[in-house]
Design a protein around this motif. Structure first.
Motif, PDB file in Angstrom:
ATOM      1  N   SER A  59       0.827  -1.209   0.000  1.00 28.51           N
ATOM      2  CA  SER A  59       0.000   0.000   0.000  1.00 28.51           C
ATOM      3  C   SER A  59       0.858   1.254   0.000  1.00 28.51           C
ATOM      4  O   SER A  59       0.542   2.240  -0.676  1.00 28.51           O
ATOM      5  CB  SER A  59      -0.942  -0.006   1.202  1.00 28.51           C
ATOM      6  N   ARG A  60       1.955   1.236   0.724  1.00 30.20           N
ATOM      7  CA  ARG A  60       2.821   2.427   0.774  1.00 30.20           C
ATOM      8  C   ARG A  60       3.508   2.653  -0.576  1.00 30.20           C
ATOM      9  O   ARG A  60       3.601   3.793  -1.055  1.00 30.20           O
ATOM     10  CB  ARG A  60       3.890   2.260   1.869  1.00 30.20           C
ATOM     11  N   ARG A  63       0.961   3.771  -3.267  1.00 33.66           N
ATOM     12  CA  ARG A  63       0.481   5.136  -3.046  1.00 33.66           C
ATOM     13  C   ARG A  63       1.455   6.157  -3.634  1.00 33.66           C
ATOM     14  O   ARG A  63       1.050   7.131  -4.266  1.00 33.66           O
ATOM     15  CB  ARG A  63       0.321   5.402  -1.545  1.00 33.66           C
TER      16      ARG A  63
END
Length: 277
Positions: A59-60, A63
């Motif tokens: 997710s990091r 993003r």
């Protein structure tokens, strides 16, 4: 633009923050970790912490870099249009965690056109993080990483060992290599966490690292960290070794050391496994 510049500083900062966040998660849940399944016949395991840390890391990265590909140990390849590929090992040392041994790290790397350009290794137990960018050196909490000494230790070198999951227990080459190392080295470490071995080598607390058909998801990250600390990378026959994550695992066997220790190990490997030369 997906790339912040030739020093990949933005990528490094994102990777360090993500690895340390995942490390906090792993550390807090270490005592309650559960094994979800075994993978293949090698006895390797998947823990619930593998998936939890991977979810956070993906997710990091997505993003901040939505146009980049990601190859992650549990999720596999997440395709995208760009030529940049992130390598994610959310829990390097799952087998150690499964038996309650607190020897594990988080690894994140970035490859450009198949070659590593940035690597981060974080150890949750100590809270230490080591990182490198191609051409800019390798660093840890106390500054630049020195790498191992060039002089061969008198009682023999301390060497880390790794082999890929596809290598059978009775593989004659692997058996011969390990036997050679045990005979000629002071100690051979089988850490079950290759990225930890690479960080020890980059820090100069061990003398060498030998791998046979190593896994691709963490090899470029660790090899870059060591190379930026001055370590030389060779194939088992002594040719220059270029770490990559694609292709057959037969192209991922190496000796990593410096100076006299490198020459010593290459000579012993050649004598102990003449079919490889």
């Amino acid at each position: 633009m997906p790339n912040s510049g030739p020093d990949f500083d933005h990528e490094r900062q994102v990777a360090v923050a993500a690895a340390e966040e995942a490390g906090g998660l792993l550390r807090s849940r270490f005592g309650t970790a559960r094994c979800l399944r075994t993978k293949g016949g090698s006895g390797d395991v998947q823990m619930d912490l593998d998936l939890a840390a991977e979810k956070l890391l993906l997710s990091r990265i997505q993003r901040h870099f939505p146009h980049d590909r990601i190859l992650s140990e549990e999720a596999g390849l997440l395709e995208a249009a760009g030529e940049r590929t992130w390598l994610v090992d959310p829990l390097d040392g799952s087998n150690n965690v499964a038996i309650g041994l607190p020897t594990y790290v988080v690894g994140i790397g970035l490859c450009l056109a198949g070659a590593p350009v940035m690597g981060v290794v974080h150890e949750p137990v100590t809270g230490e993080t080591w990182h490198a960018v191609r051409g800019h050196g390798a660093y840890g909490p106390s500054g630049a990483l020195p790498g191992p000494d060039r002089t061969l230790p008198r009682p023999g070198p301390v060497v880390a060992w790794t082999q890929g999951y596809a290598v059978a227990r009775g593989d004659v080459t692997a058996v011969a290599l390990r036997g050679t190392l045990e005979l000629h080295c002071r100690r051979v470490l089988q850490l079950w966490a290759p990225l930890l071995g690479w960080s020890l080598l980059a820090r100069g607390t061990i003398d060498a690292f030998v791998g046979y058909r190593a896994e691709g998801v963490d090899l470029p990250t660790g090899a870059l960290l060591a190379a930026e600390a001055g370590v030389e990378l060779r194939t088992l026959s002594g040719a220059p070794f270029r770490p990559g994550f694609t292709g057959a695992d037969t192209g991922r066997s190496f000796v990593a050391a410096r100076g006299e220790t490198l020459a010593y190990l290459l000579e012993r490997v050649a004598a102990g496994t003449p079919g490889l030369a």
